[in-house]
Design a protein around this motif. Structure first.
Motif: not given
Length: 516
Positions: A279-285, A375-378
């Motif tokens: 969800q983090i990656l999707s929201r960033l995109k 890495d924004p995921q962490v």
């Protein structure tokens, strides 16, 4: 009456109509010449007849096939004339229209009550979902759910899991963004908020949607989602009711300006709350949010809470001036900033100026700094580092300042372990031996060993800190070795002692005891 006319006209032929006194209709009844009409109910009843004969008494609202011209022009306020072939199903058609009107009015009342009571729109969404046999969800541009129906009827497990966590599945958010970009570049007017029906190819689900605007700015969507491509005939009208409710329920302060800062703050808040990495990656995109390639997190908190006004009007404005290249947000009484690291190859970096350090000390602010990461995921892990550093510094230090996690990692480990066991029993046994000896012989061997650890086993610095001669320190070191068997030149032993005194320092800080 006008709404009944409009609804009937959608699916049936009419010859002509006249509405002079529009009003609410609560019932439909057949009309025949000579019938007694209760004028108390006449204004809210729609009568119907195939052929209207001359009579002394006529209803206010009438739908018919034929009637004398003089009656229509002089005696009846509201009338609708239909072709003869429509009459056989007229009673059923009118009952269906009236039932639909009642359901819509009931939904409108439910929504108004929810807004007045401030209870949110879950009940309205759920009522609409039940009425239409669909699933209802509204999201902002980042994919965060504003409201949804319950229970959520979609059988798709990913949808079920995502909705329970408060966001739409990443693949659906990506799909909506693609549709938005295509529609914006196409000839159609992208500002239109009228409902549309589409299909999401990945989930093979169909959805009706409308765009939600505030002050001409797009901030989200409302969806009816289902497996079937056939939507209930009231779907568009229900969507209008829910859209109006959403516009009234969303606080203007939250959506008055839909911009990068809004999406940025909402994303970071959700990351700190623990949303999934996907969800983090999707929201960033979807939000087109750019984060620094190398970054740290700063968590700032005052020693004593002084109220929202102090935080918003004094601290935020001062800190924005002192850290001009960051966007500050407030999260659970912390002021949080994500900051770029200019020299990622170094571990002794500093992001602050002397003026920021002075301000933190002056205001008794504890600014915890995480280790650097990319890495924004962490990001949540490093937010917790900064938060814990701020808390631990507040517990251990007497004044405010700026503190880095690398200097407090050992306290964090000890504190985490302390939640499950008595960590003081993890201390080196030599400390207990020295405490017992000091108690029996009125000596200072324990405090001498502690001073040695605090001064990195430098004899000159330790003797100076204890205000004793180097020879006296040498005697005490020899006595410590005799009593405990410690080899103070061994690096592993030195680390064990440092770890042990850190445990005691943190325990005393949490217990409010003086450092011993």
């Amino acid at each position: 009456m006008n709404s009944i006319l409009a609804e009937y006209r959608n699916n049936h032929k009419i010859i002509s109509a006249r509405i002079i006194n529009d009003g609410d209709i609560y019932a439909v009844k057949p009309f025949s010449s000579g019938n007694f009409i209760d004028h108390g109910e006449a204004g809210h009843t729609l009568f119907f007849a195939e052929k209207v004969e001359p009579d002394s008494d006529y209803p206010e609202n009438l739908i018919f096939v034929t009637a004398p011209e003089e009656i229509l022009t002089e005696r009846i306020y509201n009338w609708i004339q239909i072709p003869e072939e429509e009459y056989s199903t007229l009673a059923e058609d009118l009952s269906g229209i009236l039932s639909d009107q009642f359901q819509l009015q009931s939904l409108q009342l439910e929504t108004i009550m929810s807004l007045n009571e401030g209870t949110g729109l879950i009940s309205s969404f759920s009522k609409a979902a039940s009425m239409l046999n669909t699933s209802v969800v509204a999201m902002d541009l980042s994919g965060r759910i504003i409201a949804s129906s319950t229970p959520f009827k979609l059988k798709d497990s990913l949808w079920q899991e995502s909705v329970s966590k408060g966001y739409c599945p990443p693949f659906f958010v990506d799909h909506i963004n693609d549709v938005r970009e295509k529609s914006s570049s196409a000839t159609e007017h992208s500002r239109s908020s009228s409902p549309r029906i589409n299909r999401c190819p990945q989930s093979k689900l169909h959805y009706m949607s409308c765009r939600l605007y505030n002050n001409s700015l797009l901030f989200g969507y409302l969806f009816f989602i289902q497996e079937s491509d056939i939507f209930h005939h009231l779907s568009e009208q229900v969507m209008d009711v829910l859209e109006d409710g959403l516009m009234r329920s969303i606080k203007p302060v939250d959506y008055d300006s839909v911009n990068d800062d809004l999406l940025y703050h909402k994303l970071l808040t959700d990351i700190f709350d623990g949303i999934s990495q996907e969800q983090i990656l999707s929201r960033l995109k979807s939000g087109k949010i750019l984060l620094p390639k190398h970054m740290i997190i700063a968590c700032i908190r005052p020693r004593y809470y002084k109220g929202e006004e102090y935080i918003h009007q004094r601290l935020i404005s001062e800190l924005m001036a002192l850290i001009p290249d960051s966007r500050l947000l407030i999260y659970r009484r912390y002021i949080v900033a994500v900051l770029a690291v200019q020299q990622p190859e170094r571990t002794d970096f500093t992001f602050h100026s002397d003026s920021l350090l002075s301000f933190c000390k002056q205001e008794q602010l504890f600014c915890g700094i995480s280790d650097q990461f990319s890495d924004p995921q962490v990001m949540k892990i490093y937010f917790d580092q900064a938060r814990r550093t701020s808390e631990l510094a507040n517990s251990i230090q007497s004044t405010g300042g700026i503190y880095q996690y690398k200097d407090y990692a050992i306290y964090d480990v000890i504190s985490s372990a302390a939640e499950n066991q008595k960590v003081e029993y993890c201390c080196h046994p030599a400390l207990g031996i020295l405490q017992q000896y000091d108690s029996s012989h009125d000596s200072s061997l324990y405090s001498t060993l502690k001073a040695l650890v605090e001064n990195d086993f430098n004899s000159n610095a330790t003797a100076s800190a204890l205000f004793i001669h180097r020879n006296t320190l040498g005697y005490r070191k020899q006595k410590i070795a005799e009593l405990t068997g410690l080899n103070l030149e061994d690096l592993k032993t030195r680390y064990q002692l440092y770890f042990s005194f850190s445990i005691i320092e943190l325990r005393n800080a949490f217990n409010g005891s003086p450092t011993a």
